[in-house]
Scaffold this motif. Structure first.
Motif, mmCIF file in Angstrom:
data_model
loop_
_atom_site.group_PDB
_atom_site.id
_atom_site.type_symbol
_atom_site.label_atom_id
_atom_site.label_comp_id
_atom_site.label_asym_id
_atom_site.label_seq_id
_atom_site.Cartn_x
_atom_site.Cartn_y
_atom_site.Cartn_z
ATOM 1 N N GLY A 29 -2.060 -4.723 -7.990
ATOM 2 C CA GLY A 29 -1.050 -3.667 -8.014
ATOM 3 C C GLY A 29 -0.637 -3.156 -6.647
ATOM 4 O O GLY A 29 0.165 -2.223 -6.552
ATOM 5 N N ALA A 30 -1.151 -3.751 -5.588
ATOM 6 C CA ALA A 30 -0.840 -3.274 -4.237
ATOM 7 C C ALA A 30 0.427 -3.938 -3.702
ATOM 8 O O ALA A 30 0.874 -4.965 -4.212
ATOM 9 C CB ALA A 30 -2.012 -3.543 -3.307
ATOM 10 N N THR A 31 0.998 -3.307 -2.662
ATOM 11 C CA THR A 31 2.203 -3.837 -2.044
ATOM 12 C C THR A 31 2.023 -3.873 -0.531
ATOM 13 O O THR A 31 1.656 -2.867 0.084
ATOM 14 C CB THR A 31 3.430 -2.935 -2.356
ATOM 15 N N LEU A 32 2.276 -5.025 0.056
ATOM 16 C CA LEU A 32 2.244 -5.139 1.513
ATOM 17 C C LEU A 32 3.548 -5.759 1.998
ATOM 18 O O LEU A 32 3.985 -6.797 1.503
ATOM 19 C CB LEU A 32 1.065 -6.010 1.968
ATOM 20 N N LYS A 33 4.157 -5.067 2.965
ATOM 21 C CA LYS A 33 5.375 -5.595 3.583
ATOM 22 C C LYS A 33 5.085 -5.821 5.060
ATOM 23 O O LYS A 33 4.667 -4.901 5.747
ATOM 24 C CB LYS A 33 6.526 -4.608 3.406
ATOM 25 N N VAL A 34 5.292 -7.039 5.497
ATOM 26 C CA VAL A 34 4.928 -7.399 6.863
ATOM 27 C C VAL A 34 6.153 -7.902 7.617
ATOM 28 O O VAL A 34 6.922 -8.707 7.088
ATOM 29 C CB VAL A 34 3.874 -8.533 6.870
ATOM 30 N N VAL A 74 -7.674 -4.120 9.313
ATOM 31 C CA VAL A 74 -6.829 -2.997 8.904
ATOM 32 C C VAL A 74 -7.020 -2.808 7.405
ATOM 33 O O VAL A 74 -6.853 -3.758 6.636
ATOM 34 C CB VAL A 74 -5.335 -3.291 9.213
ATOM 35 N N THR A 75 -7.385 -1.602 7.015
ATOM 36 C CA THR A 75 -7.624 -1.354 5.590
ATOM 37 C C THR A 75 -6.706 -0.236 5.093
ATOM 38 O O THR A 75 -6.645 0.829 5.699
ATOM 39 C CB THR A 75 -9.087 -0.943 5.344
ATOM 40 N N VAL A 76 -6.025 -0.520 4.006
ATOM 41 C CA VAL A 76 -5.227 0.521 3.365
ATOM 42 C C VAL A 76 -6.006 0.925 2.111
ATOM 43 O O VAL A 76 -6.108 0.134 1.167
ATOM 44 C CB VAL A 76 -3.821 0.007 2.990
ATOM 45 N N PRO A 77 -6.585 2.146 2.101
ATOM 46 C CA PRO A 77 -7.460 2.525 0.985
ATOM 47 C C PRO A 77 -6.704 2.542 -0.342
ATOM 48 O O PRO A 77 -5.496 2.781 -0.388
ATOM 49 C CB PRO A 77 -7.917 3.935 1.359
ATOM 50 N N LYS A 78 -7.489 2.366 -1.402
ATOM 51 C CA LYS A 78 -6.860 2.236 -2.723
ATOM 52 C C LYS A 78 -6.066 3.493 -3.103
ATOM 53 O O LYS A 78 -6.382 4.596 -2.667
ATOM 54 C CB LYS A 78 -7.907 1.913 -3.783
ATOM 55 N N MET A 79 -5.020 3.266 -3.851
ATOM 56 C CA MET A 79 -4.135 4.332 -4.350
ATOM 57 C C MET A 79 -3.440 5.100 -3.220
ATOM 58 O O MET A 79 -2.974 6.210 -3.435
ATOM 59 C CB MET A 79 -4.922 5.347 -5.204
ATOM 60 N N THR A 80 -3.381 4.513 -2.047
ATOM 61 C CA THR A 80 -2.789 5.223 -0.919
ATOM 62 C C THR A 80 -1.496 4.543 -0.493
ATOM 63 O O THR A 80 -1.445 3.325 -0.342
ATOM 64 C CB THR A 80 -3.753 5.192 0.293
ATOM 65 N N PRO A 134 -6.553 -1.837 -4.151
ATOM 66 C CA PRO A 134 -5.757 -1.714 -5.380
ATOM 67 C C PRO A 134 -4.776 -0.534 -5.356
ATOM 68 O O PRO A 134 -5.123 0.563 -4.926
ATOM 69 C CB PRO A 134 -6.821 -1.536 -6.463
ATOM 70 N N MET A 135 -3.557 -0.811 -5.767
ATOM 71 C CA MET A 135 -2.496 0.185 -5.938
ATOM 72 C C MET A 135 -2.076 0.850 -4.620
ATOM 73 O O MET A 135 -1.371 1.847 -4.642
ATOM 74 C CB MET A 135 -2.896 1.280 -6.946
ATOM 75 N N ALA A 136 -2.494 0.306 -3.494
ATOM 76 C CA ALA A 136 -2.088 0.879 -2.204
ATOM 77 C C ALA A 136 -0.785 0.226 -1.746
ATOM 78 O O ALA A 136 -0.378 -0.817 -2.265
ATOM 79 C CB ALA A 136 -3.182 0.669 -1.176
ATOM 80 N N GLU A 137 -0.147 0.869 -0.763
ATOM 81 C CA GLU A 137 1.133 0.359 -0.266
ATOM 82 C C GLU A 137 1.201 0.554 1.239
ATOM 83 O O GLU A 137 0.853 1.625 1.731
ATOM 84 C CB GLU A 137 2.289 1.175 -0.848
ATOM 85 N N ALA A 147 -0.679 3.964 10.800
ATOM 86 C CA ALA A 147 -0.297 5.100 9.957
ATOM 87 C C ALA A 147 -1.567 5.925 9.718
ATOM 88 O O ALA A 147 -2.665 5.372 9.677
ATOM 89 C CB ALA A 147 0.270 4.592 8.645
ATOM 90 N N PRO A 148 -1.432 7.255 9.564
ATOM 91 C CA PRO A 148 -2.625 8.097 9.454
ATOM 92 C C PRO A 148 -3.530 7.745 8.273
ATOM 93 O O PRO A 148 -4.740 7.941 8.342
ATOM 94 C CB PRO A 148 -2.038 9.507 9.293
ATOM 95 N N GLU A 149 -2.960 7.165 7.226
ATOM 96 C CA GLU A 149 -3.753 6.866 6.040
ATOM 97 C C GLU A 149 -4.522 5.552 6.181
ATOM 98 O O GLU A 149 -5.352 5.209 5.331
ATOM 99 C CB GLU A 149 -2.850 6.754 4.804
ATOM 100 N N VAL A 150 -4.221 4.819 7.230
ATOM 101 C CA VAL A 150 -4.745 3.452 7.354
ATOM 102 C C VAL A 150 -5.945 3.426 8.283
ATOM 103 O O VAL A 150 -5.980 4.099 9.301
ATOM 104 C CB VAL A 150 -3.612 2.536 7.888
#
Lengths: 374, 261
Positions: A162-167, A100-106, A135-138, A61-64
Motif C-alpha cells: 500500500g505504499a507509494t514511492l516517487k523517485v 532512507v526509511t519512510v515509517p509506516k502510515m507516514t 506499509p501505507m507510507a508515501e 523530509a522531517p518524517e523520513v
C-alpha cells in the motif's frame, strides 16, 4: 553474428553477491554488447584503484529517517541481488551505505533530496542506497548526481504494501564521468512506484532500472528522458519482471541525440511469467536523431508466458525531426532554429509534466533548452 | 497595396512535372478563386509558393511586391507577408496552440506581444470563430476534427494578418455551420484596412487566392476573378459567372482538353 537468442527469463536468472560468479565481460555478451567496455575505466574488471570520491548528502523530509550504515547492516541486499559483474563489484566494494526509511502510515511532507557529488574521475567509487518505504507510507525522493566520478552503485527501492514511492533520478554529471547503476524496485501488495530518470551528462552512463513484484496490485511507471551529445554513451536497460498476478507496468523513455558519436541505447525487457495472469504492461521508446553521426539502439523485448494478460504491448521508433512539423511552423513565420526548438521541446514536454517535483520540472526544461542551444 | 505575381511557374515533384507554366497576379483588394478537378495541380501551386521542400521549382518566378519569394526560406516568405492555409494542417505534438501562436505572432511582428494583450487578442479571435477557449492549451491540431483544424487555420490568418493569403481547400470537409464561420473569418480578413462602410465589398488591403474544388464556399466568399486549373496550368479565366458555369457543367470539358494538350 554469433549472438545467441535466449529467452529473457533465463537471461535474467543469474544473480549473486559474489563478483567471482560473473566473468569479466568481453563485450560479446548480450547484456554488454552495446557498452564500450574500454570507456568503463575498469569498473567491469576491477582494475581501477578505489578511493571513494562520491560524497552523499541527504536533505530529508522531517518524517523520513536517514542513516549511514556499514557493510554488515542486515537490511542491505534484501530487495535486490546483483545481476551482473559491475553490480556485484559495487556490492562487494562499497564502504558505507545510505538507508532512507519512510515509517509506516507516514506521508513525507516534502521531497527527500540525495545529492551524490563526484570529486574526480581518477579513481573508482562504489555506493549503495536502500530506500525502504514501509506499509501505507508515501514519499518523493530525488537522486541528484553531479560532478565527476567513476562510480558504480546499487539502489534498492523497497516499497511495502500500500505504499507509494516517487523517485526522480538526475544524471547530470560532468563530461568525463562514468556511472554504472542498478535501480531495483521491489513492490509489495498494491504498492505504487513512479520513477523518472533524466540522463544528460557524463561520458558513459549505464543505468538499469528494474522492477519486481511480491504480491498482486503493484503498479509501476518508469519514465525516462535523455539528451545525448557528441561522444556520449547513455544507456538505459529496463527490466520489469511480472511474476505475480494483476500487476501493472508502464515504461516510457524518450531521448534526443545530436553530434558525432552520440550513442543512446535503450533495452526494454518485460517478462510476464506463467503465474502473472491479469498483467497490464506497455513499454515505449522514442529517439529523435537531430544530426548525422548520432546513433540510437532501441530494443524492446516482451516475453509472455501466459495467455491471460490484461494488456501487453511495446513500441519503439527512432527518427529524425519531422519535416512536416518544421514546415508548418516555418510557414507561420517561425525561423528554422526556433521551429526546431519548439518541436523538440514538444517532444519532451508531455514527459516533463509528469515530474513530481515542480522545481525539477523547471531545471529539466532549462537543461533541455541548454542542450538545444549547444 | 500588395501584389503577388506568379510568372510561368513550373514545378516538379521528383521527376514528375506538375505545374506547367502558371501565370497569375493577385493584388490587394482582390479575391481570386482557383477551381479545378482533383489532381490538376492546385495544391501543388499553393505549397510551391509557400516553399514546401517536397516541391521543386524548375523555372519561373514568384514575386511578392517585387521581391522574389523563391529565393526565400519558408519562414522568410511568411514574414514577407504570405500565408498558406493548409488543406491538411499538421499536428505538432507537445506544442500548445497558445505557445505556437505566440511564437508565430512574435516572428511575424518582430517583437513578442505583451502576455496580456496576446491573451486578449487570442480570446477575441477564438470567440469570433466559435473555437472553445480550451483549445489554447491543447497541442497544435492534435486530435482536432477536420472542421476544428480549418477554424484554427483561419484564426492564424486573422492573427497574423498577411498581405496575401493562399487558402488551400479550406472549405473541404466542413459542414454548413463551420463553412459559414470560416467564410466570415475570411471576409473579415478581406476587409482589413478598408475604410468603414466598405466591409460589404470586403475590398481591403489584403489579397486572397482561394483554391477550391467546389463552388459552395464562393456563395459566402465572393470572388472577383475565377481561374480554371487543369493539367498544371490555368486554362480559362473569367469573373464570378465562370464559377456558376462550372457549377452547372463540371470540369469535364477542361479535363478532356488538358488530356489532349
Amino acid at each position: 553474428m554469433g549472438l545467441e537468442t535466449k529467452p529473457l527469463s533465463t537471461l535474467h536468472e543469474k544473480s549473486s553477491y559474489d563478483v567471482a560468479d560473473f566473468p569479466v565481460p568481453t563485450g560479446r555478451e548480450e547484456e554488454w554488447r552495446f557498452t564500450p567496455l574500454s570507456r568503463l575505466k575498469g569498473l567491469h574488471d576491477g582494475s581501477l584503484a578505489v578511493t571513494g570520491g562520491v560524497v552523499v548528502d541527504v536533505e530529508a523530509a522531517p518524517e523520513v529517517r536517514v542513516e549511514t550504515v556499514g557493510r554488515d547492516d542486515a537490511r542491505l541486499g534484501k530487495a535486490y541481488t546483483p545481476s551482473d559483474r559491475v553490480s556485484a563489484q559495487a556490492y562487494s566494494s562499497f564502504e558505507k551505505a545510505t538507508v532512507v526509511t519512510v515509517p509506516k502510515m507516514t506521508a513525507a511532507s516534502r521531497p527527500t533530496v540525495i545529492t551524490l557529488r563526484g570529486s574526480g574521475a581518477g579513481a573508482a567509487a562504489y555506493g549503495h542506497l536502500l530506500v525502504s518505504v514501509e506499509p501505507m507510507a508515501e514519499a518523493v525522493l530525488v537522486l541528484d548526481h553531479r560532478g565527476s566520478a567513476v562510480y558504480a552503485d546499487n539502489v534498492e527501492f523497497d516499497v511495502a504494501e500500500g505504499a507509494t514511492l516517487k523517485v526522480v533520478s538526475l544524471q547530470d554529471w560532468d563530461d568525463d564521468a562514468v556511472h554504472v547503476s542498478h535501480h531495483h524496485a521491489r513492490l509489495g501488495k498494491d504498492a505504487t512506484f513512479r520513477s523518472f530518470v533524466v540522463t544528460l551528462g557524463g561520458d558513459l552512463v549505464r543505468l538499469s532500472p528494474s522492477v519486481s513484484y511480491t504480491a498482486p496490485g503493484g503498479d509501476a511507471d518508469l519514465t525516462g528522458l535523455y539528451f545525448v551529445d557528441e561522444g556520449q554513451h547513455l544507456e538505459h536497460r529496463l527490466l520489469v519482471d511480472h511474476s505475480v498476478p494483476n500487476c501493472r507496468s508502464n515504461v516510457t523513455y524518450k531521448g534526443a541525440l545530436q553530434g558525432d558519436g552520440a550513442h543512446a541505447v535503450w533495452i526494454g525487457d518485460v517478462i510476464i511469467r506463467a503465474e502473472a495472469e491479469g498483467t497490464d504492461t506497455y513499454e515505449l521508446n522514442r529517439n529523435l536523431i537531430l544530426t548525422d553521426g548520432a546513433r540510437a539502439d532501441s530494443v524492446p523485448n516482451l516475453e509472455i508466458l501466459t495467455g491471460e494478460v490484461a494488456g501487453a504491448g511495446h513500441a519503439s521508433a527512432s527518427g529524425r525531426l519531422d519535416d512536416e512539423h518544421i514546415f508548418y511552423l516555418q510557414a507561420r513565420g517561425i525561423p528554422f532554429d526556433e521551429a526546431r526548438r519548439l518541436v523538440i521541446h514538444g517532444f519532451f514536454a508531455q514527459l516533463i509534466e509528469r515530474i513530481e517535483v515542480p522545481e525539477l520540472r523547471e531545471r529539466v526544461l532549462s537543461a533541455v533548452e541548454a542542450e538545444l542551444a549547444r | 497595396m500588395s501584389t503577388l505575381e506568379i510568372r510561368d511557374l513550373h514545378v516538379a515533384v521528383g521527376d514528375k512535372e506538375i505545374l506547367r507554366g502558371v501565370n497569375l497576379t493577385v493584388r490587394s483588394g482582390e479575391t481570386h478563386a482557383i477551381m479545378g478537378p482533383n489532381g490538376s495541380g492546385k495544391s501543388t501551386l499553393a505549397y510551391a509558393v509557400a516553399g514546401h521542400p517536397k516541391y521543386t521549382v524548375t523555372s519561373g518566378t514568384v514575386l511578392l511586391d517585387g521581391e522574389n519569394l523563391l529565393e526565400m526560406s519558408v519562414d522568410e516568405r511568411a514574414r514577407a507577408g504570405l500565408f498558406l492555409a493548409m488543406q491538411y494542417p499538421v499536428e505538432v505534438p507537445g506544442v500548445t496552440v497558445s505557445n505556437f501562436l505566440r511564437s508565430a505572432i512574435t516572428a511575424i511582428r518582430g517583437e513578442a506581444p505583451k502576455l496580456r494583450d496576446f491573451a486578449k487578442e487570442l480570446k477575441a479571435g477564438m470567440e469570433a470563430l466559435s473555437i472553445d477557449p480550451s483549445f489554447a492549451q491543447r497541442n497544435t491540431n492534435e486530435g482536432f476534427s477536420g472542421g476544428e483544424k480549418k477554424r484554427h487555420e483561419i484564426l492564424q490568418l486573422e492573427l497574423l494578418k498577411p498581405k496575401i493569403a493562399v487558402l488551400d481547400e479550406t472549405d473541404s470537409g466542413l459542414d454548413v455551420d463551420a463553412l459559414r464561420v470560416v467564410s466570415e473569418g475570411i471576409n473579415r480578413f478581406r476587409g482589413l484596412g478598408s475604410s468603414p462602410g466598405e466591409h460589404s465589398r470586403a475590398s481591403g488591403d489584403t489579397g486572397v487566392l482561394l483554391i477550391t474544388h467546389y463552388t459552395r464556399i464562393l456563395r459566402y466568399v465572393k470572388p472577383d476573378f475565377v481561374h480554371v486549373f487543369a493539367g498544371g496550368r490555368v486554362v480559362e479565366e473569367g469573373g464570378p459567372e465562370l464559377a456558376e458555369k462550372l457549377e452547372n457543367e463540371g470540369y469535364e470539358a477542361y479535363t478532356a482538353k488538358a488530356a489532349s494538350a
